[in-house]
Design an enzyme around this catalytic site. Structure first.
Site, PDB file in Angstrom:
ATOM      1  N   ASP A  96       4.018  -0.604  -3.175  1.00 14.35           N
ATOM      2  CA  ASP A  96       5.249   0.106  -3.524  1.00 14.35           C
ATOM      3  C   ASP A  96       4.821   1.500  -3.965  1.00 14.35           C
ATOM      4  O   ASP A  96       4.286   1.669  -5.062  1.00 14.35           O
ATOM      5  CB  ASP A  96       6.004  -0.616  -4.643  1.00 14.35           C
ATOM      6  N   HIS A  97       5.043   2.492  -3.113  1.00 14.73           N
ATOM      7  CA  HIS A  97       4.444   3.798  -3.382  1.00 14.73           C
ATOM      8  C   HIS A  97       5.012   4.464  -4.634  1.00 14.73           C
ATOM      9  O   HIS A  97       4.391   5.379  -5.187  1.00 14.73           O
ATOM     10  CB  HIS A  97       4.581   4.723  -2.162  1.00 14.73           C
TER      11      HIS A  97
ATOM     12  N   HIS B  66      11.648  -0.243  -5.260  1.00 12.18           N
ATOM     13  CA  HIS B  66      11.277   0.939  -6.026  1.00 12.18           C
ATOM     14  C   HIS B  66      11.947   0.994  -7.402  1.00 12.18           C
ATOM     15  O   HIS B  66      11.296   1.168  -8.429  1.00 12.18           O
ATOM     16  CB  HIS B  66      11.629   2.216  -5.256  1.00 12.18           C
TER      17      HIS B  66
END
Length: 512
Positions: free
Chosen positions: A197-198, A261
């Site tokens: 999950d950036h 996110h």
């Protein structure tokens, strides 16, 4: 130098020292590889953070020699590298890049990949760790996992590890996420599975725990006694550019952004202090937050707490935009939301009664992601209500684009009258540290290579998030009484119904 009597400090310093490694990227000709992954690895090379004798292998279906693949990546790197492009450094870095052509379902292609990886180990004189990065479309995950297992690539060479990094979306509902988890678990151990999950790789997101638990001034106030409400906003000023409409119309704002996110940010804000800095200690506390979210029963309760909407024609930054249903590759009768706002409650001792407001939308006025903590007002004596001008203390954590933290507090304005005005203390990464923050993928790739899973989602975390989201999706799309689909013009801050969600509680969205 580290304090040798402080093993905690030693652990923090050494946690990113990765051993020799080969990274295999499935879907290597795709946009993610060109825009994010290779520039991230290049910037790690600039900073001297790549492990020794590092290799990259691009695995894809198109036939092309190594030099053509390297040249294509170099052109992308010139456009996307955070630290610019140095031709001499690229010349050295580029020699570590190789291309392997195969169909995802062809087991012979995986066997020949194993032969290639073994040849690298022979050159090094010792086996190296292997990291398989799934940057392909999700529908190929099953095939890739199966062939990795059939070819024996899921087992490390010698005493070295073999790990997998899975890109989002990790499923589209609980059922598909559970299936994917089962497929992965049949190929790799959970400790070797990294669901990326950036958002968690962004410097400010990582700093939330430090802000809370390393600063005594904040943690005593971090509870329902002092905090009135919390807002998490993700605003995007784009729509369905680049042919994204085909994917987005099957997902929507809730599945595409909130489930992963924004729930990750929510967890970092609401979690209890972990027992240590190990990956599982941190992730244990994050999972508890998701499990503690108050559930809604039926479409009526969903409608009272969740607003969904689509943008109509409007203007963003002076450019005319069509409505969502007029976008390319979007169903003209689409019932997919481009905007969602939620009122959530975390039913724990710390947060009882504190609403968490989350909103995410496309075609809004600006691109920004932030968390704002709004504190309660103090007793109105000696300051009368009118002197406070309707303001209160707030703490704003900016995730992007201008990473930093600001605190709003009240101060007397100059002059004879007693009038209070909100002023701001501001911390910005770029000015405080004199350099730009690393890109999220730089940190996450380095963590995956060095075996630190703290910033990656665990299986139970993913499945609990989907359990919550599925209840909303069921209320939206099940036959019977469905909550309405609202509308907002492109370039606005969303539908009036989202404003009314807060107005009903005597609150309003913070202006970005």
């Amino acid at each position: 130098m580290p304090d040798l009597e402080n093993p905690f400090q030693e652990t923090l310093i050494q946690r990113h020292r990765a051993e020799s490694c080969t990274v295999v990227i499935f879907g290597a000709t795709g946009d993610l590889t060109h825009r994010k992954l290779i520039p991230a690895l290049y910037n790690l090379a600039v900073d001297g953070d790549l492990p020794p004798q590092f290799k990259v292998v691009g695995f894809a279906r198109r036939d092309k020699p190594d030099d053509v693949f390297r040249a294509e990546l170099e052109e992308s790197n010139k456009k996307n590298s955070r630290q610019g492009h140095d031709a001499a450094l690229w010349s050295s870095f580029g020699q570590s890049i190789h291309y392997h052509q195969s169909e995802f379902q062809d087991v012979e292609g995986y066997k020949s990949l194993k032969t290639l990886l073994d040849s690298f180990d022979k050159e090094r004189g010792a086996p190296a760790n292997r990291l398989f990065y799934l940057a392909s479309a999700p529908e190929f995950f099953d095939q890739i996992m199966l062939k990795l297992r059939e070819s024996g690539l899921n087992e490390g060479a010698g005493d070295k590890f073999s790990r997998v990094v899975c890109e989002k979306p990790f499923g589209k509902d609980l059922k598909t996420a559970q299936h994917l988890n089962e497929v992965v678990s049949q190929t790799f151990h959970e400790k070797d599975t990294y669901r990326i999950d950036h958002y968690l790789g962004k410097e400010t997101a990582q700093n939330i725990m430090v802000l809370r638990f390393a600063n005594l001034m904040f943690e005593p106030l971090w509870n329902s006694r002092y905090i009135d409400h919390v807002e998490i906003t993700c605003s995007e000023n784009l729509g369905m550019e680049g042919g994204r409409g085909g994917y987005y119309d099957t997902a929507g704002a809730l599945r595409d952004m909130v489930q992963n996110h924004l729930f990750q940010l929510l967890s970092l804000v609401a979690m209890e202090p972990p027992t240590g800095l190990s990956a599982d200690a941190v992730r244990d506390e994050k999972v508890k937050v998701i499990r503690s979210l108050r559930r809604w029963r039926g479409a009526k309760e969903v409608a009272e707490n969740v607003i969904r909407a689509q943008y109509t024609a409007g203007s963003v930054d002076g450019v005319d935009r069509v409505g969502y249903r007029q976008e390319d590759r979007v169903n003209p009768q689409s019932n997919t939301e481009s905007y969602v706002a939620l009122r959530l409650y975390v039913d724990t001792w710390r947060w009882q009664g504190v609403p968490f407001y989350i909103r995410m939308g496309k075609q809004l006025p600006k691109k920004a992601t932030e968390i704002s903590i709004h504190f309660k007002n103090p007793p109105q004596i000696p300051f009368a209500t009118e002197t406070m001008n309707g303001t209160s203390n707030s703490l704003v954590i900016r995730i992007q684009p201008d990473e930093g933290i600001s605190m709003g507090m009240l101060s007397k304005t100059p002059g004879q009258s007693l009038l209070l005005q909100s002023v701001k203390m501001d911390f910005r990464y770029s000015s405080s540290f004199g350099k730009a923050s690393p890109e999220a993928y730089e940190r996450l790739l380095l963590d995956a290579m060095s075996g630190d899973a703290t910033l990656f989602a665990r299986r139970d975390e993913v499945e609990n998030a989907w359990t919550f989201i599925d209840e909303i999706e069921h209320a939206w799309h099940n036959e019977g009484e469905q909550p309405p689909m609202c509308e907002y013009p492109a370039g606005s801050w969303g539908p009036k119904e989202a404003d009314e969600l807060l107005h009903a509680d005597g609150r309003a969205w913070r202006r970005l």
